[in-house]
Design an enzyme around this catalytic site. Structure first.
Site, PDB file in Angstrom:
ATOM      1  N   GLU A  75      -2.703  -7.256   7.089  1.00  0.00           N
ATOM      2  CA  GLU A  75      -1.574  -7.053   7.580  1.00  0.00           C
ATOM      3  C   GLU A  75      -1.353  -8.160   8.546  1.00  0.00           C
ATOM      4  OE1 GLU A  75       1.189  -6.654   7.467  1.00  0.00           O
ATOM      5  OE2 GLU A  75       2.186  -4.742   7.307  1.00  0.00           O
ATOM      6  N   HIS A 117       0.733  -1.421  -0.207  1.00  0.00           N
ATOM      7  CA  HIS A 117       0.087   0.130   0.165  1.00  0.00           C
ATOM      8  C   HIS A 117       1.036   1.310   0.020  1.00  0.00           C
ATOM      9  CE1 HIS A 117       1.525   0.551   4.587  1.00  0.00           C
ATOM     10  NE2 HIS A 117       0.648   0.019   4.424  1.00  0.00           N
TER      11      HIS A 117
END
Length: 397
Positions: A82, A9
């Protein structure tokens, strides 16, 4: 064979505010929105049959930049999230050696063995997300897809795909924000073509270059702060806060002539009494260097959290602490359910205006205060859920 482009990201709050954001959901930064057009440019002529992302805001909005350029929609799957950091979520990295010295030392030196209470180990995260990639490769056999995930997850995946032992994970390094890896999935075989490639970013938009991450492992070299609550019973703390108040008034108004120290301390005590993190002192190791004073007593606009004072000691200005004190304020007010953060900035305080402009605050007009004319600077801090953005994303939970 399926081609998978695995992307980290764009720059997010945790990267700049120096906070542990695993599955804590946070926003992208102003720099992220400068990075994203370069990422979209990179993929503009790359054929993609589908675009996927984790359900965390920072990943799915990175994917959206690629999808928007191509007229596509982003598919969202939680398996791509994550690492879960359990009890460490949204804590400053600098507090962890104090609160959990043994675990933090393990995270730094033997991360494959570190499991925070309520969290995951990095290689378990890699296995989880890699399993999600294998499933996508089967579903899109013979096609090409892009997948946006996260730093620790990608690091764990690379350790597996490159055939490294857990002890070799340090050789994987950290990829910069928006870095790309390309894999070819062919049955049970995964061929890594390249990884940790952020060559599409100009250097001035590199997160690592900007915040002082100077080596391939992403070790931050600039100053990091932890925050302790102000203690109203401590004469030392009260003297410290008076010093910060004087510095604030000198910076904002040119002198301390308008400072009523007794009234300022009474207001500060009321804030601290209302919330245990409303008034915190930024510490670098054992040295107090900053004040984050949140006016939680002002509830005139229920959706807006009000800044009382931000102060950084003169010796520590320009060391990267500004983002960290902002991160502390956002942490407090987001936990209280606020959607916006607001600061009243003296009209002639150019330094403060530069700070708030840099971090994406918008001027919503002038307000007269006892000290004179101020600008009302406001920043959105709410993190929308996938459900709130259902028109933009396809949920595949």
């Amino acid at each position: 064979m399926t081609t998978v482009y695995l992307i980290r990201h764009a720059e997010a709050e945790g990267n700049v505010y120096r906070r542990c954001h695993g599955q804590y959901d946070s926003l992208l930064t102003e720099r992220a929105y400068q990075q994203l057009p370069y990422l979209a440019d990179r993929f503009e002529d790359v054929p993609l049959d589908a675009i996927y992302a984790s359900d965390l805001y920072r990943a799915r909005h990175t994917a959206k930049a690629i999808a928007d350029r191509k007229g596509m929609k982003v598919h969202v799957r939680p398996v791509l999230r994550e690492i879960a950091m359990g009890e460490w979520e949204d804590k400053t990295w600098a507090i962890l050696p104090r609160e959990a010295p043994e675990q933090y030392a393990k995270w730094q030196t033997r991360p494959w063995e570190c499991e925070v209470p309520g969290g995951e180990r990095v290689l378990d995260t890699g296995d989880r997300v890699l399993g999600g990639l294998r499933q996508l490769a089967r579903e899109w056999d013979g096609k090409s897809i892009a997948v946006v995930s996260h730093g620790s997850a990608i690091r764990g995946i690379l350790c597996r795909v490159l055939g490294y032992e857990p002890e070799q994970i340090g050789q994987v390094g950290w990829g910069d924000n928006t870095c790309v890896a390309k894999f070819e999935f062919d049955g049970d075989t995964i061929r890594p073509i390249y990884w940790n490639d952020a060559s599409h970013l100009p250097e001035d938009l590199s997160t690592f270059a900007k915040i002082g991450w100077t080596n391939s492992r992403g070790v931050p070299m600039s100053v990091q702060a932890w925050f302790r609550p102000y203690n109203p019973e401590s004469a030392e703390d009260r003297a410290l806060l008076i010093g910060f108040a004087r510095e604030f008034y000198r910076n904002a108004y040119g002198s301390t002539d308008m400072l009523d120290e007794d009234a300022w301390m009474a207001d500060t005590d009321a804030m601290a009494a209302k919330h245990d993190r409303a008034v915190t002192i930024g510490m670098v190791e054992d040295q107090p260097v900053a004040l984050v004073r949140m006016n939680v007593c002002d509830e005139s606009e229920p959706e807006i959290g009000k800044v009382g004072s931000f102060v950084i000691s003169e010796d520590y200005r320009g060391t990267g602490l500004s983002g960290q004190i902002l991160g502390q304020a956002i942490s407090v007010y987001r936990a209280l359910g606020k959607d916006y953060l607001c600061a009243y900035v003296a009209k002639n305080n150019a330094r403060a205006h530069g700070f708030y402009d840099k971090y994406g605050f918008h001027n919503q007009g002038e307000v007269m205060k006892p000290e004179g004319l101020h600008d009302k600077m406001v920043k959105k801090i709410k993190v929308e859920s996938v459900a709130e953005e259902s028109e933009d994303f396809i949920w595949e939970g």
